[in-house]
Design a protein around this motif. Structure first.
Motif, PDB file in Angstrom:
ATOM      1  N   PHE A  50       4.770  -0.777   6.598  1.00  0.00           N
ATOM      2  CA  PHE A  50       5.532  -0.800   7.852  1.00  0.00           C
ATOM      3  C   PHE A  50       7.028  -0.994   7.625  1.00  0.00           C
ATOM      4  CE2 PHE A  50       1.227  -2.140   9.149  1.00  0.00           C
ATOM      5  CZ  PHE A  50       0.931  -1.024   9.912  1.00  0.00           C
ATOM      6  N   THR A  51       7.548  -0.225   6.699  1.00  0.00           N
ATOM      7  CA  THR A  51       9.005  -0.197   6.518  1.00  0.00           C
ATOM      8  C   THR A  51       9.596   0.576   7.691  1.00  0.00           C
ATOM      9  OG1 THR A  51       8.570   0.006   4.177  1.00  0.00           O
ATOM     10  CG2 THR A  51      10.821   0.397   4.873  1.00  0.00           C
ATOM     11  N   THR A  52       8.959   1.690   8.032  1.00  0.00           N
ATOM     12  CA  THR A  52       9.442   2.520   9.137  1.00  0.00           C
ATOM     13  C   THR A  52       8.828   2.006  10.435  1.00  0.00           C
ATOM     14  OG1 THR A  52       9.482   4.375   7.627  1.00  0.00           O
ATOM     15  CG2 THR A  52       9.565   4.910   9.956  1.00  0.00           C
ATOM     16  N   ASP A  99       3.129  11.455  -9.941  1.00  0.00           N
ATOM     17  CA  ASP A  99       3.744  11.031 -11.213  1.00  0.00           C
ATOM     18  C   ASP A  99       3.226   9.677 -11.687  1.00  0.00           C
ATOM     19  OD1 ASP A  99       6.034   8.795 -10.292  1.00  0.00           O
ATOM     20  OD2 ASP A  99       5.414  10.193  -8.760  1.00  0.00           O
ATOM     21  N   SER A 158       8.367   8.439   4.172  1.00  0.00           N
ATOM     22  CA  SER A 158       9.832   8.424   4.309  1.00  0.00           C
ATOM     23  C   SER A 158      10.486   8.978   3.050  1.00  0.00           C
ATOM     24  CB  SER A 158      10.311   7.014   4.585  1.00  0.00           C
ATOM     25  OG  SER A 158       9.664   6.519   5.728  1.00  0.00           O
ATOM     26  N   THR A 159       9.900   8.698   1.885  1.00  0.00           N
ATOM     27  CA  THR A 159      10.454   9.225   0.628  1.00  0.00           C
ATOM     28  C   THR A 159      10.365  10.751   0.648  1.00  0.00           C
ATOM     29  OG1 THR A 159       9.483   7.270  -0.376  1.00  0.00           O
ATOM     30  CG2 THR A 159      10.381   8.887  -1.876  1.00  0.00           C
TER      31      THR A 159
HETATM   32  N1  LIG Z   1       5.972   6.551  -8.210  1.00  0.00           N
HETATM   33  C1  LIG Z   1       6.219   7.025  -7.007  1.00  0.00           C
HETATM   34  N2  LIG Z   1       6.526   6.172  -6.027  1.00  0.00           N
HETATM   35  C2  LIG Z   1       6.763   6.663  -4.805  1.00  0.00           C
HETATM   36  C3  LIG Z   1       6.677   8.043  -4.522  1.00  0.00           C
HETATM   37  N3  LIG Z   1       6.948   8.240  -3.219  1.00  0.00           N
HETATM   38  C4  LIG Z   1       7.206   7.027  -2.702  1.00  0.00           C
HETATM   39  N4  LIG Z   1       7.097   6.076  -3.643  1.00  0.00           N
HETATM   40  C5  LIG Z   1       7.309   4.633  -3.437  1.00  0.00           C
HETATM   41  O1  LIG Z   1       6.385   4.136  -2.496  1.00  0.00           O
HETATM   42  C6  LIG Z   1       6.969   3.093  -1.745  1.00  0.00           C
HETATM   43  C7  LIG Z   1       6.803   3.361  -0.264  1.00  0.00           C
HETATM   44  O2  LIG Z   1       7.519   4.495   0.103  1.00  0.00           O
HETATM   45  P1  LIG Z   1       7.913   4.809   1.600  1.00  0.00           P
HETATM   46  O3  LIG Z   1       8.527   6.155   1.612  1.00  0.00           O
HETATM   47  O4  LIG Z   1       8.686   3.691   2.199  1.00  0.00           O
HETATM   48  O5  LIG Z   1       6.485   4.844   2.269  1.00  0.00           O
HETATM   49  P2  LIG Z   1       6.104   5.100   3.804  1.00  0.00           P
HETATM   50  O6  LIG Z   1       4.854   5.891   3.855  1.00  0.00           O
HETATM   51  O7  LIG Z   1       7.282   5.659   4.523  1.00  0.00           O
HETATM   52  O8  LIG Z   1       5.811   3.625   4.288  1.00  0.00           O
HETATM   53  P3  LIG Z   1       5.856   3.057   5.790  1.00  0.00           P
HETATM   54  O9  LIG Z   1       7.167   3.434   6.376  1.00  0.00           O
HETATM   55  O10 LIG Z   1       5.740   1.607   5.593  1.00  0.00           O
HETATM   56  O11 LIG Z   1       4.694   3.620   6.521  1.00  0.00           O
HETATM   57  C8  LIG Z   1       8.431   3.023  -2.175  1.00  0.00           C
HETATM   58  O12 LIG Z   1       8.583   1.969  -3.065  1.00  0.00           O
HETATM   59  C9  LIG Z   1       8.673   4.336  -2.872  1.00  0.00           C
HETATM   60  O13 LIG Z   1       9.656   4.251  -3.872  1.00  0.00           O
HETATM   61  C10 LIG Z   1       6.348   8.931  -5.613  1.00  0.00           C
HETATM   62  O14 LIG Z   1       6.256  10.135  -5.485  1.00  0.00           O
HETATM   63  N5  LIG Z   1       6.126   8.353  -6.813  1.00  0.00           N
END
Ligand SMILES: Nc1nc2c(ncn2[C@@H]2O[C@H](COP(=O)(O)OP(=O)(O)OP(=O)(O)O)[C@@H](O)[C@H]2O)c(=O)[nH]1
Ligand SMILES: [Mg+2]
Length: 459
Positions: free
Chosen positions: A319-321, A411, A301-302
């Motif tokens: 499982f945020t999304t 990072d 999602s990020t």
């Molecule tokens: N340091 C760092 N943290 C990151 C990066 N990308 C995402 N995060 C962190 O990782 C965590 C999860 O990010 P999400 O984007 O919610 O992950 P997701 O894959 O969508 O997760 P689900 O929706 O649960 O499947 C968050 O706290 C973000 O801030 C990154 O490039 N660097």
């Protein structure tokens, strides 16, 4: 506690016994904490703001046609004028229309009913047509009719009957019987005991001889269609595309249609015909150029937030999304492409662990798959293998789609850097590997251009 329970039991203290026995034991607690299901999150309903539906069953019912009218022209010196009863209006149709602003099937009701046509009137006034029902559905909705088992069994019979009907074309009496049965069944369903297929002039029910009546051919073919419908299957993929899922019934012809050389004063007209009733299975398979696949918390999602205009929720837990999100990426030369973010996959998703495979249908149609792997975790390449295995178990061949890997969270300290170097140098991935920091929007441009290049190769 055990001693207190034994004491209560020995003194036959029912209320204390019950309270103590319902207290969970450590063993019970351990099994509860091991539960991997996240059903409770999905069941949150309106409270959790989750009303995404991507598969549903509904019934579409076309409107009934209006009845034909029996009336005659009358004037001062014309006591027995010609018939001038109007035709009934046709019933409305049920349509599905693609609207690209819709994202879920939650707007579709369980029963879709179009309006009925109105009855014809005297002085050749035809009834008005019932209004159509237009239901908006998202792009990528697949429509499949569910054919009832009884009907399937009747299929060979139906073919035989078609032959009979064709043979009976010359004599309308056989067809008339069929029509009678059809309309009687409809009347019974509506709870009416006046099973009659004709509308009669007042007090002419017994005097009308209907054995030699010729039924108009369009009514015959409509009834044939009604009894032997072709099952519907379609895929709604473009904005504005429309598809009729249940046609409205024909309006009954008024009495002028039965004017014949041997009967210049027909005192009957036909009733309106019922519309089609179809049970539909709707399945939404999102259409996006690119699908993001990754483990929970990997940063999907990020990444979507960083490259597109979409704003899915981001949080540091799995499982945020819970629903798919579609984002549009804009390039400097006005080129656009769409990316779908889906809930995370976990090893064993094929055994319905986590959210299972239920959301993979939303990346099934994407021409390019982008794996988002958290490179700060030990041995990130094993995550990629697990993801590919799950895709393959869901649909053989899906893992072989053109794809690239985003080594996200590059990072996140020395560990991330080391893992990336090891992956790139020693293990040498078979698909392009791009280090990215989605959180701080580092190397995003390279990733988006690589995605575009892969898509253009496909075209
Ligand atoms: N340091 C760092 N943290 C990151 C990066 N990308 C995402 N995060 C962190 O990782 C965590 C999860 O990010 P999400 O984007 O919610 O992950 P997701 O894959 O969508 O997760 P689900 O929706 O649960 O499947 C968050 O706290 C973000 O801030 C990154 O490039 N660097
Ligand atoms: Mg997410």
């Amino acid at each position: 506690m055990l001693r207190t329970l034994a004491h209560a039991q020995s003194h036959r203290h029912p209320r204390l016994c019950k309270a103590l026995s319902t207290h969970p034991s450590p063993a019970d607690l351990s099994t509860t904490s091991q539960t991997t299901s996240i059903d409770w999150k999905l069941r949150g309903g309106k409270k959790s703001g989750r009303n995404f539906i991507d598969r549903m069953r509904c019934t579409a019912i076309g409107g009934r046609g209006g009845n034909g009218c029996v009336s005659f022209f009358r004037d001062v010196f014309v006591p027995r004028g010609p018939p001038n009863g109007g035709d009934g209006g046709g019933g409305g149709d049920v349509w599905l229309e693609v609207d690209e602003n819709e994202t879920s099937l939650s707007c579709v009701k369980q029963q879709l009913r179009a309006h009925h046509g109105t009855n014809g009137g005297g002085k050749s006034m035809h009834g008005s047509r019932g209004a159509d029902l237009v239901v908006k559905v998202p792009r990528g909705t697949m429509v499949r009719e569910i054919v009832q088992v009884e009907e399937q069994k009747q299929k060979p019979e139906a073919a035989a009957r078609k032959q009979n009907v064709l043979e009976e074309e010359t004599s309308d009496n056989g067809f008339l019987d069929d029509l009678q049965v059809q309309l009687e069944r409809e009347e019974r369903r509506r709870g009416s005991d006046k099973a009659s297929l004709f509308v009669h002039y007042p007090r002419w029910e017994d005097r009308n001889d209907l054995t030699a009546v010729r039924i108009p051919p369009e009514i015959k073919s409509y009834l044939w269609e009604l009894r032997n419908p072709t099952p519907l299957v379609t895929d709604l993929t473009t904005h504005g595309q429309r598809f009729c899922v249940a046609a409205g019934g024909l309006g009954g012809p008024g009495n002028p249609h039965f004017n014949a050389p041997n009967d210049r004063q027909p005192h009957y007209a036909l009733k309106g015909l019922p519309g089609h009733t179809r049970i539909l299975d709707l399945e939404l398979k999102t259409i996006a150029d690119v699908g993001l696949v990754g483990m929970p918390n990997a940063g999907k999602s990020t990444f979507l937030r960083a490259v597109s205009n979409a704003h899915p929720r981001v949080a540091p837990y799995a499982f945020t999304t819970l629903n798919p999100y579609i984002g549009t990426v804009d390039y400097h030369d006005a080129k656009q492409l769409t990316i779908a973010d889906i809930p995370g996959l976990v090893p064993g998703a094929h055994r319905n662990i986590g959210l299972g495979h239920s959301f993979l249908r939303h990346v099934e149609r994407s021409s390019v798959l982008v794996y988002i792997v958290d490179v700060s975790r030990p041995e990130p390449w094993t995550h990629l293998e697990a993801l590919q295995r799950e895709l393959e178990l869901y649909r053989p061949g899906l893992a072989g789609r053109p794809s690239l890997v985003i080594a996200n969270k590059a990072d996140a300290g020395e560990e991330a850097k080391r893992n990336y170097e090891l992956w790139r140098g020693v293990i040498s991935p078979l698909v392009p590997l791009i280090p990215v920091s989605a959180k701080y929007k580092k190397n995003i441009l390279k990733a988006t251009y690589e995605i575009r290049r892969m898509l253009e190769i496909q075209d």
